[in-house]
Scaffold this active site. Structure first.
Site, PDB file in Angstrom:
ATOM      1  N   LYS A  27     -75.398 -10.753 -58.882  1.00 48.80           N
ATOM      2  CA  LYS A  27     -76.413 -10.527 -57.849  1.00 48.80           C
ATOM      3  C   LYS A  27     -77.701 -10.117 -58.548  1.00 48.80           C
ATOM      4  CE  LYS A  27     -77.429  -7.671 -53.837  1.00 48.80           C
ATOM      5  NZ  LYS A  27     -76.888  -6.709 -52.872  1.00 48.80           N
ATOM      6  N   LYS A  46     -75.767 -14.748 -56.156  1.00 50.98           N
ATOM      7  CA  LYS A  46     -76.736 -14.476 -55.098  1.00 50.98           C
ATOM      8  C   LYS A  46     -78.082 -14.135 -55.715  1.00 50.98           C
ATOM      9  CE  LYS A  46     -77.635 -10.966 -51.716  1.00 50.98           C
ATOM     10  NZ  LYS A  46     -77.293  -9.655 -51.261  1.00 50.98           N
TER      11      LYS A  46
HETATM   12  C1  PBG Z   1     -76.870  -4.908 -50.205  1.00 50.57           C
HETATM   13  C2  PBG Z   1     -77.159  -6.310 -49.794  1.00 50.57           C
HETATM   14  C3  PBG Z   1     -78.403  -6.946 -49.767  1.00 50.57           C
HETATM   15  C4  PBG Z   1     -78.180  -8.234 -49.296  1.00 50.57           C
HETATM   16  C5  PBG Z   1     -76.815  -8.372 -49.059  1.00 50.57           C
HETATM   17  N1  PBG Z   1     -76.194  -7.159 -49.390  1.00 50.57           N
HETATM   18  C6  PBG Z   1     -79.764  -6.418 -50.024  1.00 50.57           C
HETATM   19  C7  PBG Z   1     -80.158  -5.893 -51.315  1.00 50.57           C
HETATM   20  O1  PBG Z   1     -79.469  -5.970 -52.325  1.00 50.57           O
HETATM   21  O2  PBG Z   1     -81.266  -5.327 -51.335  1.00 50.57           O
HETATM   22  C8  PBG Z   1     -79.239  -9.271 -49.088  1.00 50.57           C
HETATM   23  C9  PBG Z   1     -78.867 -10.452 -48.275  1.00 50.57           C
HETATM   24  C10 PBG Z   1     -80.007 -11.307 -47.858  1.00 50.57           C
HETATM   25  O3  PBG Z   1     -81.160 -11.166 -48.301  1.00 50.57           O
HETATM   26  O4  PBG Z   1     -79.752 -12.196 -47.026  1.00 50.57           O
HETATM   27  N2  PBG Z   1     -76.062  -4.249 -49.259  1.00 50.57           N
END
Ligand code: PBG
Length: 326
Positions: free
Chosen positions: A197, A251
């Site tokens: 991520k 992601k």
């Molecule tokens: C963290 C989380 C995020 C997203 C999914 N889980 C946000 C982040 O890391 O700031 C983002 C998903 C999206 O942008 O669609 N709980």
């Protein structure tokens, strides 16, 4: 005059012929719908930066999940928006926290008709907006955060989640959660790890959806991955699989197709990719201005994610796709 011998256009002459030779097919069964449920509201709230996506009430969430199940979408992933936030994000592990309550209700209503996944993190629940608890210096404390994640995993499993999806990028999170689940007899609860991520600029609309501002204009670069690194993602994934991840995720999706491709060639567990809020919002905004064709670009992007090697795609387009593109 010499005619070209290789003529790829021969196989592009009709829709039927193109269908016959297509290398990948995007289908509704590839998709997971991310959904938001907010505590203490009496009607669903639109999210202005995520056209067509709602903060749901418990009731409207039930309707939405039932509709998705009827359309053949195999899974949803839930995110909670609590009425109150605190330093440690207790809403994430409180048995009466909004996601736990919603999971129990959905399980009761829908049984096994659709896979219920729960995002496992604390940023929606912390007053400072970080994905973990802070130490005295104001930094995210990795190991103290793992203890909170274990409590959240148990609360989600007890409430009826079939898959928990740790998204906080703490080191050792998969192993800690697996041990906590197994220790409580939840051997059958799967872990979908947000393994690679990235500290992306594409999560903005999501943060609107869950009312998160990172304290002091901060960012997540201390725990999420640097977008300059691809090999590092393979290290993250290997660690997660070793610790017991059942599904691994990359992601965002479109800017990391190289990572999806190399990961899917190397691992033997399913690979998921999250087409995130900013990716969705860019398509919506450009299409609303008439600059691109919404349907074409949405299908093009999701298909590209599959072609790169993703078996599972988390996307805000899931319902639209199931309704209009099947
Ligand atoms: C963290 C989380 C995020 C997203 C999914 N889980 C946000 C982040 O890391 O700031 C983002 C998903 C999206 O942008 O669609 N709980």
């Amino acid at each position: 005059m010499a005619f070209p011998q290789s003529r790829p256009r021969r196989l592009r002459q009709s829709p039927a012929l193109r269908e016959l030779v297509a290398e990948v097919r995007l289908g509704v069964s590839d998709l997971v719908a991310p959904l938001f449920v907010r505590e203490g509201i009496s009607s669903p709230q639109p999210i202005s930066s995520l056209a067509g996506v709602m903060q749901h009430t418990r009731d409207s969430l039930k309707e939405e999940v039932r509709a998705l199940a009827d359309l053949g979408v195999p899974a949803v992933i839930l995110f909670g928006v609590p009425a109150a936030k605190d330093e440690v994000g207790s809403g994430a592990f409180d048995p009466n926290g909004i996601v736990q309550v919603a999971l129990r209700e959905l399980r009761e209503e829908l049984g096994n008709r659709i896979v219920l996944m729960a995002d496992l993190c604390v940023d929606e629940y912390t007053s400072h907006g970080h994905c973990g608890v802070l130490n005295a210096a104001g930094d995210v404390d990795n190991d103290a955060t793992l203890e909170i994640y274990c409590k959240a995993a148990l609360a989600q499993a007890q409430a009826g989640a079939q898959v928990v999806a740790p998204s906080g990028m703490m080191d050792g999170q998969v192993g800690a959660i697996r041990a906590a689940l197994d220790g409580a007899g939840f051997h059958d609860i799967a872990i979908m790890a947000y393994s690679a991520k990235y500290a992306s600029g594409l999560y903005g609309p999501f943060r609107d959806a869950v009312d998160v501002q990172i304290a002091g204009g901060g960012n997540r670069k201390g725990y999420q991955q640097d977008w300059r690194n691809a090999r590092e993602a393979l290290r993250e994934v290997a660690a997660d699989i070793e610790q017991g991840a059942d599904i691994v995720m990359v992601k965002p999706a479109m800017s990391y197709l190289d990572v999806i491709a190399s990961m899917s060639q190397r691992v033997d567990v399913p690979v998921a990719a999250y087409h995130v809020s900013g990716e969705y919002a860019m398509i919506k905004a450009a299409a609303a201005n008439g600059w691109i064709d919404h349907d074409t670009v949405a299908v093009e992007q999701l298909t590209a994610v599959k072609r790169a090697g993703a078996d599972i795609i988390l996307t805000y387009f899931a319902r639209w796709f199931a309704e209009t593109q099947q």
